[in-house]
Design an enzyme around this catalytic site. Structure first.
Site, PDB file in Angstrom:
ATOM      1  N   ARG A  75       0.517  -0.962  -0.064  1.00  0.00           N
ATOM      2  CA  ARG A  75      -0.266  -0.336  -0.406  1.00  0.00           C
ATOM      3  C   ARG A  75       0.490   1.013  -0.276  1.00  0.00           C
ATOM      4  NH1 ARG A  75      -3.636  -1.095   4.067  1.00  0.00           N
ATOM      5  NH2 ARG A  75      -5.082  -1.533   2.401  1.00  0.00           N
ATOM      6  N   HIS A  82       3.717 -10.569   1.469  1.00  0.00           N
ATOM      7  CA  HIS A  82       4.829  -9.819   2.801  1.00  0.00           C
ATOM      8  C   HIS A  82       5.781 -10.501   3.444  1.00  0.00           C
ATOM      9  CE1 HIS A  82       4.818  -7.629   6.457  1.00  0.00           C
ATOM     10  NE2 HIS A  82       4.692  -6.710   6.112  1.00  0.00           N
ATOM     11  N   TYR A 114      13.988   1.695  11.546  1.00  0.00           N
ATOM     12  CA  TYR A 114      12.879   1.018  12.080  1.00  0.00           C
ATOM     13  C   TYR A 114      13.969  -0.893  12.859  1.00  0.00           C
ATOM     14  CZ  TYR A 114       9.055   1.602   8.939  1.00  0.00           C
ATOM     15  OH  TYR A 114       8.369   2.283   8.444  1.00  0.00           O
TER      16      TYR A 114
END
Length: 746
Positions: free
Chosen positions: A459, A489, A522
């Protein structure tokens, strides 16, 4: 500002199982007078199966917290970091921008999905017991409160504090004459040529307003006829959000445009102008089938996305009622979806302010080091990663361990190595100037077999992924787009190398994207290994993704959508058996989101049996901890800070033989049912111990975190009973890396 609470202050109502059975979360109707990580339209219904009851009584109704309310609570935790005076000042501005960006995506996806369900008559209750309309009204009310708090934090707290540090965010009327003159020159040469004023009259229909665009609603009068006219001026998105009027003084670009509207409407009187911003449904709906070219289908859907229906209208609170009525009417948006706010709108522009070079107002700089097991001792030469992996597995913890000298170097070495025959790689999100993509292209151009599975449906990265898919194809890579109906994913890399008479497989299984830039921001984990079982598993999985393999069982992997949920639930149930037999038993989970009802119910069953369950979650959590008779053995904590906690880890006591898994999957329907996800079992005892220490430290009462109560409320614990700051786990890990550069333990 809400001050951090001590543990002694965290008093929650303790609902019983009986009260929960009759409980439904309160809904609040939006009060409108005249007038929000990993988000997904994951709205599946759930019914507890007979098998999941494990011989016990059915679990009570009302045991799941509402996921939308939980997401808004997550964004509130982001806002609390912006409100916290102990957060470095420019980082506070950055958290304000993150809050605004998160909320934009929440409306574009979650709110849009709810509205679509209501419009199509699909009014199934959520697992929390609420109808879509009730959830929507709760969102409108709660988001209105949070947006007001967000604006107040900026105007009353962060902006004045920035001014004290010489960073002034000012409006046009506050500028000196010399500053206005300088910006007029900038306007004439750089801004005016790209502006397009659009009139609204019988000959000019109301213009299309693109999602998240900043606009000026302008009212002008013809001095000859006396007639008033409406016009719209779009603020070009490529312009800098804040313009520097003079050193240290910044003004919103829309103020500069508004001050020179006479230049756009010569001969007309400019009566008034108001800023507004529209949010549209931007969730993709791509219908896939075996014959369809997914790349072309996605490109068409990206064009349709621009025309998604409106879901939120932000306006300056000074907006004229007549202008607002026109906007509401023409945009076909409900009064409850109008959000009047003090200007400036769109505080995602504070990302620009955060980029100002004032290191003393930011988190102290941290440069990741090379993992010790990959570093050449007293040598400037590049390490031989394959040689290191033939000796032992390497457990990576980013950003504390450098991504560029580990995962990136692994692929770059593979691309340049003449003994490497093939590289297989998943790409979900990657950067525009990706060295990962460059390495894959180099490998293909040197004659290696290169398979790249590009998830072009990631997305808001779809356009970039289409671009890189084409670039990879043109270089000779075999590019595939995964399985019909499933997003890919999982984070996997496989290198096949000729070593003498044999082929050896080297693998990387991770929790994060192959994105060098986000790898510095991250928190993620990864396993580099030459283990033959992992290599064989990855070969089988890549064959499934690129061909027609139907393999569903693996040696050291759990793979969604077939085996991952059942594999985790069965392991949680096994902890119950270990506990009843008097053997060591525990469940420790670290994820971004904890929503999947089957996994949550398994945790409830474990808690009822006396098994301690710890859940470390960054974002959404539907599980209610601390409910007597249901979940008194469950603790839920959340850590937010300078790095985005992104790793997923699952650890089990397993009767004294600890079992630990890491990988890409969150506990959500979309991950477990509609995505290809992979977890790898960690076999090295030192690595298992290190991951368990990480989970124990994150859940410790001595670590700063938010604690979830049984009522769904999150309480911040930043200080101890004496008012002393609790330890920050991210800073603790940074300090550990600074003391001993690159170790095998997170």
């Amino acid at each position: 500002m809400r001050q951090p609470n001590t543990q002694a202050e965290a008093q929650h109502t303790q609902p019983s199982v009986g009260s929960i059975a009759a409980h439904r979360p309160n809904t609040v109707a939006a009060t409108v007078s005249g007038l929000e990580p990993d988000i997904d339209a994951d709205l599946d219904a759930y019914e507890e199966s007979e098998e999941s009851q494990d011989g016990g009584a059915r679990l009570p109704q009302g045991r799941f917290l509402d996921r939308e309310r939980s997401w808004l609570a997550f964004n509130e935790r982001v806002l609390e970091l912006a409100e916290d005076p102990s957060t470095p000042l420019l980082e506070r501005a950055n958290f304000l921008a993150i809050f605004a960006s998160n909320l934009d995506e929440f409306f574009m996806v979650r709110v849009a999905g709810l509205k679509r369900r209501i419009a199509t008559g699909v009014a199934t209750r959520s697992a929390s017991g609420l109808q879509p309309r009730e959830v929507l009204e709760m969102i409108w009310a709660r988001s209105r409160e949070l947006m007001a708090r967000h604006a107040a934090c900026f105007h009353e707290d962060v902006a004045p504090a920035l001014a004290e540090e010489g960073i002034h965010l000012v409006r046009w009327s506050e500028l000196a004459e010399k500053e206005q003159a300088r910006l007029f020159t900038l306007f004439r040469h750089r801004i005016f040529p790209v502006l397009t004023p659009l009139a609204v009259d019988p000959a000019h229909p109301f213009p299309y307003i693109s999602g998240l665009s900043l606009n000026l609603a302008v009212v002008v009068r013809n001095p000859v006829t006396g007639h008033r006219h409406f016009a719209r001026v779009k603020v070009p998105p490529l312009l800098s959000r804040f313009l520097e009027a003079s050193p240290g003084r910044y003004v919103p670009v829309e103020d500069v445009i508004a001050a020179h509207l006479e230049e756009l409407f010569p001969g007309m009187e400019v009566l008034e102008h108001h800023t507004f911003r529209l949010t549209r449904n931007e969730d993709l709906e791509v219908e896939e089938d075996d014959a369809e070219n997914l790349l072309q289908a996605l490109e068409k859907e990206l064009m349709r996305r621009r025309l998604g229906p409106p879901v939120r209208l932000e306006v300056e609170e000074s907006v004229d009622r007549e202008v607002l009525d026109l906007l509401v009417r023409e945009l076909k948006i409900g009064e409850a979806e109008v959000y009047p706010l003090p200007g400036p709108l769109d505080l995602t522009g504070l990302f620009r302010i955060h980029s100002i070079d004032r290191p003393e107002l930011k988190y102290p700089k941290f440069v990741a080091g090379t993992h010790r097991d990959l570093a050449e001792v007293e040598s400037a030469s590049a390490p031989d990663i394959f040689a290191a992996l033939r000796t032992k597995d390497v457990l990576l913890h980013h950003p504390y361990d450098s991504f560029s000298t580990s995962v990136q170097a692994f692929l770059e070495q593979a691309a340049a190595d003449p003994d490497v025959l093939a590289i297989k790689q998943t790409l979900y999100r990657t950067s525009g100037d990706s060295p990962i993509v460059d390495a894959l292209i180099e490998a293909a151009e040197s004659g290696k077999q290169v398979l790249v599975l590009v998830e072009i449906k990631a997305r808001f990265d779809e356009s970039a992924n289409i671009k890189w898919a084409r670039k990879l194809e043109e270089s000779g890579c075999h590019v595939v787009y995964g399985l019909v109906g499933l997003k890919t994913h999982c984070k996997l890399s496989l290198v096949v190398r000729q070593e003498g008479e044999t082929l050896r497989r080297y693998s990387h299984v991770g929790t994060g994207n192959y994105h060098p830039k986000t790898a510095r921001l991250y928190e993620d984990l990864g396993l580099l290994t030459s283990d033959p079982q992992v290599g064989a598993d990855l070969s089988d999985l890549f064959n499934r993704l690129s061909g027609y393999s139907r393999r569903e069982t693996y040696r050291r992997l759990l793979v969604a959508p077939k085996s991952l949920r059942d594999g985790l639930v069965s392991r949680i149930h096994k902890e119950i058996q270990h506990h009843r037999a008097g053997r060591p038993a525990h469940v420790r989970i670290k994820v971004n989101s904890m929503v999947d009802e089957a996994v949550v119910d398994a945790c409830y069953r474990a808690s009822q049996a006396g098994v301690p369950v710890d859940v470390w979650v960054r974002g959404i959590c539907a599980l209610r901890p601390g409910v007597p008779g249901l979940s008194e053995n469950i603790r839920v904590r959340s850590v937010l800070g300078r790095f985005l906690e992104h790793s997923r880890v699952f650890a089990f006591g397993n009767g004294g033989e600890p079992e630990v898994w890491l990988g890409s999957a969150d506990m959500m329907h979309r991950n477990l049912d509609r995505r290809i996800e992979a977890l790898v079992r960690v076999t090295d005892p030192a690595h298992r111990a290190a991951l368990n220490r990480l989970l124990e430290n994150g859940m410790s009462d001595g670590t700063a975190s938010w604690h979830l109560g049984p009522d769904g409320e999150w309480t911040r614990h930043a200080t101890d009973a004496d008012g002393q700051p609790l330890r920050n786990i991210q800073e603790m890990l940074i300090d550990a890396r600074r003391r001993r550069r690159g170790t095998a333990t997170p």
